[in-house]
Motif scaffolding. Structure first.
Motif, short mmCIF file in Angstrom:
data_model
loop_
_atom_site.label_atom_id
_atom_site.label_comp_id
_atom_site.label_asym_id
_atom_site.label_seq_id
_atom_site.Cartn_x
_atom_site.Cartn_y
_atom_site.Cartn_z
N LEU A 103 0.83 -1.21 0.00
CA LEU A 103 0.00 0.00 0.00
C LEU A 103 0.86 1.25 0.00
N CYS A 104 1.87 1.28 0.85
CA CYS A 104 2.74 2.44 0.93
C CYS A 104 3.50 2.66 -0.38
N LEU A 105 3.82 1.59 -1.07
CA LEU A 105 4.61 1.68 -2.30
C LEU A 105 3.75 1.90 -3.55
N SER A 106 2.42 2.02 -3.36
CA SER A 106 1.52 2.21 -4.50
C SER A 106 0.65 3.45 -4.31
N ASP A 107 1.15 4.44 -3.57
CA ASP A 107 0.41 5.69 -3.33
C ASP A 107 -0.92 5.43 -2.61
N ASN A 108 -0.89 4.46 -1.72
CA ASN A 108 -2.04 4.18 -0.86
C ASN A 108 -1.59 4.11 0.60
N GLU A 109 -0.60 4.92 0.94
CA GLU A 109 -0.01 4.86 2.28
C GLU A 109 -1.00 5.18 3.38
N TYR A 111 -3.81 3.94 3.72
CA TYR A 111 -4.50 2.69 4.06
C TYR A 111 -3.57 1.66 4.69
N CYS A 112 -2.33 2.02 4.93
CA CYS A 112 -1.35 1.11 5.52
C CYS A 112 -1.87 0.56 6.86
N LYS A 113 -1.69 -0.73 7.09
CA LYS A 113 -2.14 -1.35 8.33
C LYS A 113 -1.42 -0.77 9.54
N LYS A 114 -0.25 -0.17 9.31
CA LYS A 114 0.53 0.41 10.39
C LYS A 114 0.52 1.94 10.33
N VAL A 115 -0.53 2.50 9.73
CA VAL A 115 -0.61 3.95 9.63
C VAL A 115 -0.66 4.58 11.02
N ILE A 116 -0.03 5.73 11.17
CA ILE A 116 0.01 6.46 12.44
C ILE A 116 -0.88 7.69 12.31
N SER A 117 -1.92 7.76 13.11
CA SER A 117 -2.82 8.91 13.07
C SER A 117 -2.14 10.15 13.63
N THR A 118 -2.56 11.30 13.15
CA THR A 118 -1.95 12.56 13.59
C THR A 118 -2.11 12.77 15.09
N TYR A 119 -3.23 12.33 15.63
CA TYR A 119 -3.38 12.35 17.09
C TYR A 119 -4.08 11.09 17.56
N ARG A 120 -3.78 10.73 18.78
CA ARG A 120 -4.36 9.63 19.54
C ARG A 120 -3.74 8.26 19.28
N SER A 121 -2.94 8.09 18.28
CA SER A 121 -2.33 6.78 18.05
C SER A 121 -0.97 6.69 18.74
N LYS A 122 -0.49 5.48 18.92
CA LYS A 122 0.85 5.27 19.47
C LYS A 122 1.83 5.16 18.31
N ASN A 123 2.87 5.98 18.35
CA ASN A 123 3.84 6.01 17.27
C ASN A 123 4.95 4.99 17.54
N TYR A 124 4.87 3.85 16.85
CA TYR A 124 5.83 2.77 17.06
C TYR A 124 7.23 3.13 16.56
N LYS A 125 7.34 4.21 15.80
CA LYS A 125 8.65 4.67 15.34
C LYS A 125 9.30 5.66 16.30
N ALA A 126 8.57 5.99 17.34
CA ALA A 126 9.07 6.97 18.31
C ALA A 126 8.73 6.51 19.72
N ASP A 127 9.17 5.30 20.06
CA ASP A 127 9.04 4.76 21.42
C ASP A 127 7.59 4.72 21.89
N ASN A 128 6.66 4.43 20.95
CA ASN A 128 5.23 4.35 21.27
C ASN A 128 4.68 5.64 21.87
#
Length: 367
Positions: A103-109, A111-128
């Protein structure tokens, strides 16, 4: 610019006390090589904010919302290529993704199963890190979810394009970008999403019919570019007039309640698309008889925000055609955030709300 030690924002401590917003302070998240630090100047108040803060999408603690963000890039990571410090930029509902899946590699990022919402989600790339949104002084976002804003778009109207604009543009663009013959598009619900959908559908070469329950928004819809207007609660003949005529019906209503799907399905051509972009509360369901889809030969689906590629096309088109949301401005304050949430909850907005003077508010000394 160095990363600020503290970010100041306005939000709520939990969903039970959401009607009493307050100022909150928190530490910024870890800054990675792919990231952009943004100083926020404007932020729209979206219906999604009210769904979230009121508990319609679940529980939370100490949350600052906001995902219609406009500001300046103050610091960029070493691997950032498309944004430079000083650029005027925007951010929508998503702030990161895995960057590696199909999805990320086809301009559908988005819809990525690991998408990080702008607010309220835990960012797994930044220590959750628990993500905080745009009713605040700063935010850190991955480059691929930061959009450069063309000079022709004023900052105060740019914010709603990041969410409402992109949300309606993506499905319209995907259905109309190869529009060799003028397609007929219906826009259901003339509000924060629908008024932008009318303008974008026209700019993409479609003939546009606006749908609302009454005639109260008829003049607005026609002035925005609609070719026809249907008040479904007053015009009993609209179904026969438009039987099997529409290529696309875009449902922009914030709720599914009281929508006569059978009538709209009958208005679509065979293989026509009924696409929902409005997001109701999690408790709301859609009750359909399967045979309705079978005998109509239509496709029923939804659409979520849009890709960066689509965002940049949208912003370029908006700048060239002066497609700007109709907005009401609210100077940043606790009182105005509360007032804005109340207006959105009552559907008393024409048609998007924008918080202004964010930096000035937090720079003022507190008495």
């Amino acid at each position: 610019m160095s990363i600020p030690k503290t970010i100041k924002g306005i939000g709520s401590v939990n969903e039970k006390e959401w009607t009493s917003p307050q100022e909150l302070e928190y530490s910024p998240r870890k800054f990675n090589d792919e990231d952009v630090l943004i100083r926020i100047d404007y932020c729209g108040i979206c219906g999604s904010d009210v769904h979230t803060m009121s508990g319609g999408w679940g529980r939370y603690r100490n949350l600052v919302p906001g995902h219609e963000i406009v500001g300046r890039a103050m610091k960029v990571g070493s691997k950032v290529k498309s944004i430079k410090a000083g650029d005027r930029v925007g951010v929508g509902p998503m702030a990161g993704s895995c960057g590696e899946c199909k999805l990320c590699l086809s301009d559908n990022e988005h819809y990525c199963k690991k998408v990080i919402s702008t607010y309220r989600s835990k960012n797994y790339k930044a220590d959750n890190y628990f993500m905080q949104g745009g009713y605040a002084t700063h935010i850190i976002v991955e480059e691929n979810f930061v959009f450069s804003i063309p000079d022709g778009i004023p900052s105060n109207v740019a914010g709603p394009l990041m969410c409402a604009g992109l949300t309606v543009f993506s499905p319209l663009y995907r259905n109309l970008k190869d529009n060799n013959n003028e397609k007929l598009v219906g826009i259901i619900g003339i509000g924060g999403l629908g008024h932008l959908a009318i303008m974008f559908a026209k700019a993409l070469g479609a003939k546009v019919v606006a749908f609302s329950r009454s005639n109260s928004k008829k003049q607005d819809a026609l002035s925005l570019g609609a070719d026809d207007y249907v008040a479904t609660g007053e015009d009993t003949n609209w179904v026969s007039k438009y039987e099997r005529e529409f290529d696309v019906l875009l449902n922009c209503a914030s709720s599914f309640t009281d929508i006569n799907y059978q009538s709209f399905f009958g208005a679509l051509k065979v293989q026509g698309n009924f696409i929902t972009v409005g997001s109701p509360e999690l408790s709301e369901t859609l009750d359909l008889h399967a045979v309705q889809l079978v005998v109509s030969g239509i496709a029923l689906g939804g659409s979520l925000a849009g890709s960066k590629k689509e965002a940049l096309v949208m912003l370029d088109l908006a700048a060239k055609r002066k497609i700007f949301p109709v907005i009401e401005e609210l100077p940043m304050s606790v009182e105005n955030v509360k007032h804005g949430w109340q207006k959105v909850q009552k559907s008393d907005v024409k048609y998007r709300l924008v918080l202004t003077g964010i930096q000035n508010h937090f720079a003022k000394p507190k008495l």
